[in-house]
Write a protein that holds these residues in place. Structure first.
Motif, mmCIF file in Angstrom:
data_model
loop_
_atom_site.group_PDB
_atom_site.id
_atom_site.type_symbol
_atom_site.label_atom_id
_atom_site.label_comp_id
_atom_site.label_asym_id
_atom_site.label_seq_id
_atom_site.Cartn_x
_atom_site.Cartn_y
_atom_site.Cartn_z
ATOM 1 N N ARG A 65 13.952 82.418 13.346
ATOM 2 C CA ARG A 65 12.702 81.754 12.944
ATOM 3 C C ARG A 65 12.620 80.329 13.476
ATOM 4 O O ARG A 65 11.535 79.776 13.582
ATOM 5 N N ARG A 66 13.754 79.709 13.785
ATOM 6 C CA ARG A 66 13.664 78.392 14.385
ATOM 7 C C ARG A 66 13.176 78.498 15.830
ATOM 8 O O ARG A 66 12.465 77.649 16.319
ATOM 9 N N TYR A 108 10.261 67.804 8.453
ATOM 10 C CA TYR A 108 11.017 68.731 7.588
ATOM 11 C C TYR A 108 11.819 69.768 8.376
ATOM 12 O O TYR A 108 13.030 69.911 8.193
ATOM 13 N N GLY A 109 11.140 70.466 9.283
ATOM 14 C CA GLY A 109 11.805 71.530 10.029
ATOM 15 C C GLY A 109 12.946 71.005 10.873
ATOM 16 O O GLY A 109 14.018 71.605 10.958
ATOM 17 N N ILE A 165 15.995 70.104 8.519
ATOM 18 C CA ILE A 165 16.819 71.214 8.016
ATOM 19 C C ILE A 165 17.576 71.891 9.145
ATOM 20 O O ILE A 165 18.579 72.551 8.915
ATOM 21 N N ASN A 166 17.091 71.715 10.379
ATOM 22 C CA ASN A 166 17.806 72.318 11.488
ATOM 23 C C ASN A 166 18.778 71.343 12.135
ATOM 24 O O ASN A 166 19.262 71.563 13.247
ATOM 25 N N ARG A 226 4.058 70.876 13.116
ATOM 26 C CA ARG A 226 5.257 71.224 12.361
ATOM 27 C C ARG A 226 6.037 72.332 13.062
ATOM 28 O O ARG A 226 7.257 72.288 13.134
ATOM 29 N N ALA A 227 5.279 73.302 13.610
ATOM 30 C CA ALA A 227 5.941 74.418 14.288
ATOM 31 C C ALA A 227 6.588 73.962 15.589
ATOM 32 O O ALA A 227 7.718 74.356 15.895
ATOM 33 N N VAL A 263 10.226 71.842 15.821
ATOM 34 C CA VAL A 263 11.577 72.429 15.887
ATOM 35 C C VAL A 263 11.851 73.024 17.272
ATOM 36 O O VAL A 263 12.838 73.702 17.476
#
Lengths: 313, 269
Positions: free
Chosen positions: B94-95, B117-118, B121-122, B168-169, B172
């Motif tokens: 999903r990343r 955010y993304g 967390i990654n 946001r997408a 990452v």
């Protein structure tokens, strides 16, 4: 079909004679009746508040506000009367504080488990079970604290007395746990699925999604449940009266008997204190204090929810 | 036509779908899909409601896994990796394969944190301010929000929220962006902005878009897959399947299948 069609031949208008006049009267009557019942609850509340206010004013006719705030002891039933309300408030803060230390982490974790991890079947079983806990009478919790929890605690806390704030607070925490868990769970469950999907789609794990997206989104509901639980703990009477004792002790020692505000009110109400005496009026001043504290908490909760509640379509 | 299709396919293939069927519990939702998604192209999935186009899209980043009871048969390869093998970690997938949803779903956080955010967390180690700026520029949103990065993502308009979700997408740094009817909740002007944006994004990303809007498919996509649905014999649900898959111009101007022709000329759906 033809029977219902408006063009089926006979003059159907003669069959329809609604009595609009009568139905309007009935509607009006119904509205009045329901309004009256709604008014009963408002009037009751107003009556209680007014009684509190009048009796409290009488109390402060005899005792100054300075005494109420700064006397070192709380001894209205003795001949050497002192009225330091902080003695009762400290006991209430102690039992409530211990209760929240128990109920908040446990309740929140239970809520997260129920909402995010439990399977549908587990949830279907656990949530009602939790709500049954809320149905246990508080007098049972009180005896449980006094006769079970305190002796167990005494085995490893040597100085612990028979009546103490610690045991009362712990059990009080258990008693408000369902409230915290159930309301927090509602708040967490209400976070839209789309936010979870959005987080997972970025490669977040479940834990990251819960901590960084779901809990912040549910924060206003969680805080509201917490404040409601605090109000409930402050107002709770039976557990603290039975397990913490009725002995007004200043300070914050959880191992000795203390009297909370509610416990004092019970003590005076049950005793043979004459209704005209100053000691009797004291309970209204204490009741007023209690009322002001919970009112303030409710206002904070109301403000917090209004300010921080996220609006989702 | 076929040779033209193949010539455009000489670029790398990102996804290879072979005989894919999707079940929800015991219900068959989509049957027997075979298709290839080429790199740096926009592939559009069109078709009537219930034809399984969103279901197939959600298989590409394994978000169907989040629905209890969902499972697939057949195979999806992402480059050479079997997406549904036990060794494949959906979190990692999903990343690399981002998604934009039907309704804008910004997090209840600041605009800045929505984008960061993304990456956080990654475990992104680079300069976060730069990444946020680059991502918002990439989503054509920077100029509108650069002075209010601390405000809530929910304070933006619907079209801006959707571009925030795109930012946001891409923050990452995925290879693929899946878009599930990204404009269906937006007004025409916002829709146009997102369509222009998709054209820019194509340089760096492979895009798969599900759309109800046939004009949108003709405007943005290079390749179109037409899905249709049939009533299931055993139960009351619909079963989706892939009818035709070709260059967008062929699907709309010279479809090989009668149903495709009827659908793109507006006779049903």
């Amino acid at each position: 079909m033809t029977a219902n069609s408006p063009n089926s031949g006979e003059d159907r208008s003669s069959l329809w004679k609604p009595n609009r006049q009568a139905s309007r009267r009935v509607e009006m009557l119904v509205k009045l009746i329901f309004g009256a019942f709604a008014l009963v609850s408002v009037a009751t509340t107003a009556g209680i508040v007014l009684t509190l206010i009048f009796e409290t004013i009488e109390f402060f006719g005899e005792v100054s506000l300075l005494q109420f705030l700064f006397d070192p002891q709380w001894t209205p039933l003795f001949s050497n009367q002192q009225f330091g309300i902080h003695v009762l408030i400290s006991a209430t803060i102690m039992t409530t504080g211990i209760a929240i230390l128990v109920a908040l982490p446990l309740g929140l974790m239970a809520a997260i488990y129920l909402s995010e991890y439990a399977s549908l079947n587990t949830r279907r079983f656990l949530k009602p079970a939790l709500e049954i806990l809320a149905g246990i009478p508080s007098v049972v919790f009180g005896y449980f604290a006094l006769l079970t929890v305190t002796p167990v605690l005494q085995t490893f806390i040597p100085g612990l007395q028979g009546f103490n704030a610690l045991s009362a607070g712990l059990v009080l925490g258990i008693s408000i746990l369902p409230l915290v868990a159930s309301l927090s769970e509602d708040a967490i469950y209400a976070v839209p699925r789309s936010l979870r999907d959005g987080s997972y789609a970025l490669g977040a794990t479940k834990r990251e999604t819960i901590i960084s997206v779901i809990l912040p989104a549910a924060l206003s509901g969680i805080v509201a449940s917490l404040i409601l639980a605090i109000s409930r703990a402050i107002g709770e009477t039976m557990i603290v009266t039975l397990a913490a004792g009725q002995n007004p002790t200043p300070g914050f020692n959880p191992f000795v008997p203390v009297a909370t505000m509610t416990a004092f009110i019970v003590q005076v109400s049950l005793g043979d204190t004459p209704a005209t005496s100053l000691a009797y009026k004291t309970i209204f001043a204490v009741g007023m204090t209690l009322f002001l504290i919970t009112l303030t908490l409710n206002l904070i909760s109301f403000w917090f929810v209004r300010k921080f509640q996220e609006k989702y379509e | 036509m076929v040779s033209e299709m193949q010539s455009s396919m000489t670029t790398d293939t990102v996804f290879t779908v072979r005989n894919l069927s999707v079940y929800y519990g015991s219900l068959l939702a989509v049957r027997g899909v075979n298709l290839d998604i080429p790199k740096n192209q926009i592939t559009a999935f069109i078709g009537p409601s219930g034809c399984g186009k969103s279901t197939v899209l959600r298989c590409f980043n394994r978000t169907n896994d989040l629905i209890p009871g969902a499972r697939i048969e057949g195979k999806i390869e992402y480059h050479d990796q079997d997406l549904y093998s036990k060794k494949t970690d959906p979190i990692d997938i999903r990343r690399r394969i981002g998604m934009v949803f039907q309704k804008p779903n910004p997090f209840p956080k600041s605009i800045y944190n929505n984008v960061a955010y993304g990456a956080r967390i990654n475990g992104y180690q680079g300069n976060m301010d730069e990444l946020v700026e680059r991502s918002l520029k990439g989503a054509a949103l920077w100029d509108e929000v650069k002075d209010k990065l601390k405000e809530s993502g929910l304070s933006l308009s619907g079209g801006q929220q959707q571009r925030l979700c795109i930012a946001r997408a891409i923050a990452v740094q995925p290879e693929v962006i899946l878009m599930d009817e990204p404009c269906s909740a937006l007004d025409p002007i916002s829709t146009l902005k997102i369509e222009e944006l998709m054209n820019d994004l194509k340089q760096n990303y492979t895009i798969v878009i599900v759309t109800h809007n046939m004009q949108q498919a003709t405007r943005v996509s290079d390749i179109t897959a037409f899905f249709n649905a049939e009533e299931s014999l055993e139960s009351s649900n619909k079963i989706g399947f892939l009818v035709e898959y070709d260059l967008t111009q062929n699907i709309f101007h010279n479809p090989q299948n009668k149903d495709t022709k009827n659908y793109v000329s507006g006779r049903f759906g």
